[in-house]
Design a protein around this motif. Structure first.
Motif, short mmCIF file in Angstrom:
data_model
loop_
_atom_site.label_atom_id
_atom_site.label_comp_id
_atom_site.label_asym_id
_atom_site.label_seq_id
_atom_site.Cartn_x
_atom_site.Cartn_y
_atom_site.Cartn_z
N ILE A 20 -14.54 -7.43 -47.41
CA ILE A 20 -15.93 -6.99 -46.67
C ILE A 20 -17.04 -7.31 -47.56
N SER A 21 -18.02 -8.09 -47.10
CA SER A 21 -19.45 -8.42 -47.75
C SER A 21 -20.58 -7.81 -47.18
N ILE A 22 -20.99 -6.90 -47.88
CA ILE A 22 -22.31 -6.19 -47.65
C ILE A 22 -23.68 -6.74 -48.31
N GLU A 23 -24.81 -7.12 -47.32
CA GLU A 23 -25.81 -7.64 -47.89
C GLU A 23 -26.82 -6.19 -47.87
N THR A 24 -27.64 -6.38 -49.10
CA THR A 24 -28.47 -5.10 -49.03
C THR A 24 -29.80 -5.72 -49.94
N ASP A 25 -30.78 -4.83 -49.73
CA ASP A 25 -32.08 -5.19 -50.58
C ASP A 25 -32.07 -4.25 -51.91
N LEU A 26 -32.38 -4.79 -52.93
CA LEU A 26 -32.16 -3.98 -54.18
C LEU A 26 -33.66 -3.73 -54.57
N GLU A 27 -34.14 -2.43 -54.59
CA GLU A 27 -35.47 -2.12 -55.02
C GLU A 27 -35.49 -1.96 -56.55
N PRO A 28 -36.91 -2.35 -56.79
CA PRO A 28 -37.08 -2.09 -58.55
C PRO A 28 -37.04 -0.66 -58.99
N GLY A 29 -36.37 -0.58 -60.11
CA GLY A 29 -36.29 0.79 -60.74
C GLY A 29 -35.19 1.54 -60.10
N GLU A 113 -22.14 -19.57 -50.32
CA GLU A 113 -22.23 -19.46 -49.37
C GLU A 113 -21.16 -18.88 -48.53
N LEU A 114 -20.02 -18.63 -49.14
CA LEU A 114 -19.01 -18.00 -48.54
C LEU A 114 -19.32 -16.65 -48.38
N VAL A 115 -19.92 -16.16 -49.44
CA VAL A 115 -20.14 -14.65 -49.40
C VAL A 115 -20.95 -14.17 -48.29
N ILE A 116 -22.09 -15.08 -47.94
CA ILE A 116 -23.10 -14.91 -47.36
C ILE A 116 -22.60 -15.03 -45.97
N HIS A 117 -21.73 -16.11 -45.69
CA HIS A 117 -20.79 -15.97 -44.61
C HIS A 117 -19.91 -14.94 -44.06
N LEU A 118 -19.26 -14.39 -45.27
CA LEU A 118 -18.59 -13.34 -44.83
C LEU A 118 -19.44 -12.15 -44.37
N ASP A 119 -20.55 -11.97 -45.04
CA ASP A 119 -21.47 -10.97 -44.49
C ASP A 119 -21.66 -10.83 -43.18
N ARG A 120 -21.93 -12.31 -42.52
CA ARG A 120 -22.28 -12.14 -41.07
C ARG A 120 -20.77 -12.61 -40.20
N HIS A 121 -19.63 -12.71 -40.87
CA HIS A 121 -18.60 -13.02 -40.05
C HIS A 121 -17.30 -12.90 -40.94
N PRO A 122 -17.06 -11.43 -40.82
CA PRO A 122 -15.78 -11.01 -41.79
C PRO A 122 -14.49 -11.74 -41.32
N ASP A 123 -13.92 -12.18 -42.44
CA ASP A 123 -12.86 -12.82 -42.08
C ASP A 123 -11.59 -12.35 -43.20
N PRO A 124 -10.56 -11.79 -42.60
CA PRO A 124 -9.55 -11.39 -43.91
C PRO A 124 -8.74 -12.47 -44.36
#
Length: 250
Positions: A20-29, A113-124
């Motif tokens: 599973i690839s999960i995208e997140t915004d990382l805030e300073p500090g 690109e593969l990690v970004i793709h997996l965030d949108r289209h999970p593929d075992p």
């Protein structure tokens, strides 16, 4: 920059889906307390820089790289440079390629690109492909050993906060009310290297953040304590095997 600590509970859930690839915004500090994950984790900060502490090692993860964190390994994290990050979760019973210890990984354009793709289209089915593409890099690119003795840990923490600090070993010994011989002996015993070698690794590691942020080689050299860009580039190549320009983005 103030540090805000986020408590993360240790998680003993059943293993995740194969990948599973999960995208997140990382805030300073932003920082987390010590915690574990039930599955393996590939931590990649696409535009951020994150530090990860695992026991007596301090890792820096710039956008050009990722860090493999084995399942159930206690660690803390801190965002040094804000941006976007991804957590690629790999089930701990995944039978293909894995590593038993934290491992630095090079993020190539294809892996990105593969990690970004997996965030949108999970593929075992992508598990073997992604793991086969991962290429470990020398650990010195990523982490420096952290001493535990209070006297030299104070020196280590100060240099991690300001790698450009030019004080020599005598000045540091005086600042911590410790003899030069004692500091020399403790650094060798607790880090496996001399003070000079340890500080060099801290500076090169810090340089990765500046280069990944788009800083020039000259500006990066000055930011981490080198007066001459040529000397910095030579040292950088000796430690990482690459010219610093390879790590520059932006």
């Amino acid at each position: 920059m103030p540090t805000r600590t986020r408590q993360v509970a240790n998680d003993d859930r059943e293993p995740a889906n194969p990948l599973i690839s999960i995208e997140t915004d990382l805030e300073p500090g932003l920082a987390t307390g010590q915690h574990t994950h039930p599955d393996h984790l590939i931590a990649w900060s696409a535009t951020a820089t994150v530090s990860v502490r695992t026991g007596t090692r301090d890792w820096l993860v710039p956008p050009t790289h990722a860090l493999w964190i084995p399942a159930r390994l206690p660690h803390t994290t801190e965002v040094r440079r804000p941006g976007r990050g991804y957590a690629v979760i790999v089930a701990r019973d995944e039978p293909s390629r894995t590593w038993p210890e934290p491992t630095g990984l090079l993020v190539t354009p294809l892996i990105r690109e593969l990690v970004i793709h997996l965030d949108r289209h999970p593929d075992p089915l992508a598990v073997p492909l992604l793991l086969s593409l991962l290429d470990p890099v020398p650990s010195t690119t990523f982490h420096v050993p952290l001493p535990t003795d209070d006297r030299i840990r104070a020196i280590a923490d100060a240099l991690l906060a300001d790698p450009a600090d030019q004080r020599d070993l005598t000045a540091w010994a005086h600042a911590t009310n410790t003899g030069v011989r004692t500091v020399t002996r403790l650094f060798a015993a607790e880090t496996g290297m001399t003070f000079a070698r340890w500080r060099t690794l801290v500076r090169i590691r810090a340089a990765l953040t500046h280069l990944a942020g788009g800083a020039s080689v000259g500006a990066t050299a000055r930011a981490v304590g080198y007066r001459k860009p040529g000397a910095f580039a030579e040292t950088f190549h000796r430690v990482t095997g690459h010219h610093p320009g390879v790590y520059r983005t932006g």
